[in-house]
Write an enzyme that holds these catalytic residues in place. Sequence first.
Site, short mmCIF file in Angstrom:
data_model
loop_
_atom_site.label_atom_id
_atom_site.label_comp_id
_atom_site.label_asym_id
_atom_site.label_seq_id
_atom_site.Cartn_x
_atom_site.Cartn_y
_atom_site.Cartn_z
N GLY A 1 16.26 15.25 -48.22
CA GLY A 1 16.66 16.43 -47.39
C GLY A 1 16.08 16.31 -46.08
NE ARG B 1 27.39 9.64 -57.28
CZ ARG B 1 26.59 10.47 -56.87
NH1 ARG B 1 26.92 11.52 -55.91
NH2 ARG B 1 25.35 10.65 -57.46
N GLY C 1 9.36 14.81 -58.18
CA GLY C 1 9.38 14.62 -59.55
C GLY C 1 10.77 15.07 -60.06
CD GLU C 2 14.12 11.97 -61.10
OE1 GLU C 2 13.29 10.99 -61.94
OE2 GLU C 2 14.82 11.51 -60.33
CE LYS D 1 22.50 11.61 -61.29
NZ LYS D 1 22.87 11.94 -59.83
CG ASN E 1 10.70 10.36 -65.34
OD1 ASN E 1 10.96 9.71 -66.37
ND2 ASN E 1 11.16 10.65 -64.37
CG ASP F 1 5.68 6.96 -62.96
OD1 ASP F 1 5.81 6.55 -64.11
OD2 ASP F 1 4.62 7.77 -62.55
CG HIS F 2 12.30 6.81 -64.98
ND1 HIS F 2 13.10 7.45 -65.26
CD2 HIS F 2 12.21 6.60 -63.58
CE1 HIS F 2 13.93 7.75 -64.40
NE2 HIS F 2 13.20 7.21 -63.14
#
Length: 294
Positions: free
Chosen positions: A140, A243, A72-73, A219, A76, A4-5
């Site tokens: 985390g 990664r 969330g980020e 990020k 977005n 979801d971006h």
Amino acid sequence: MAADHFQPWVPQQGQASFVWSVLASLAENTTGDLGPGVTCPSFRLHPAMVAQAAATLEATYPGRTWLGIGSGEALNEHIIGGYWPEAPERVRRMFEALEIIRKLFSGKDVKHSGEFFKLHTTRLWTLPDTPPPVYIASAGPYTSRKTGELADGLITPGASLDKLAGILDNFAQGARKAGKDPDTMPKLLQVHLSWAETDEQALANAMDQWPNGGMKFPKADVRSPFDFAQMAKLVREEDFEGRMVISSDPDVHRQSLQRYIDAGFNRIYVHNVGRNQKEWIEVFGREVLPKLKA
């Protein structure tokens, strides 16, 4: 699994469509399970709207969908122009959003007045017979434990086996605290990789389409694809090591995926970062997936 971006990571990715429309189209044209990996129910979309979207999708395609949520980020969520909090507050918002979603999935008239959200007395009018399971994106220790305690399953991105072992252990602790068996719960892993017909092309695809995979820093606070594009100029081949697997050899990818299965993940969603999707699906369907052992 569909992300979801509202914006792509970098401009050259080119698209950022509305995930619920994409999921409905996918469901209509495929079989099997599907869900958003993940949506944020606490900034751009109120948790009540996420609950409605998830309930409608499950009512339309019963037994096939799940709801994946995350904290969330900024890429977005900042678009609504509000204050962008630090990670601990974003996590608290997410768990309060989960509480609202669970209330609405009950089908009863509900209301809510919490630290971050209000919901006047209302209900969902379109409901499936059984609500979709809710999985939480966690990486985390605290979030992983709370996910085991409060959610139906875990979503986490590919990482080192040591880090993933810690996430699974914390998830199991939380699940057992709530009286659940972590061994039977869905544990979803999202794996980004780059396959192409040559190693050089696989690397070029990663550098062009997925440079964020080589960025060794959080990020969630970066707001613009154009900022990511500037940061991408600093990414080098060695930054992807540990990664993301970049290789033309299907067996190298198979070995990597097998390690994740052996680590305890029971559902793995694989994303080839290049545009060579048709060729990748054919090669992995023929040479990788049939050789994996659960």
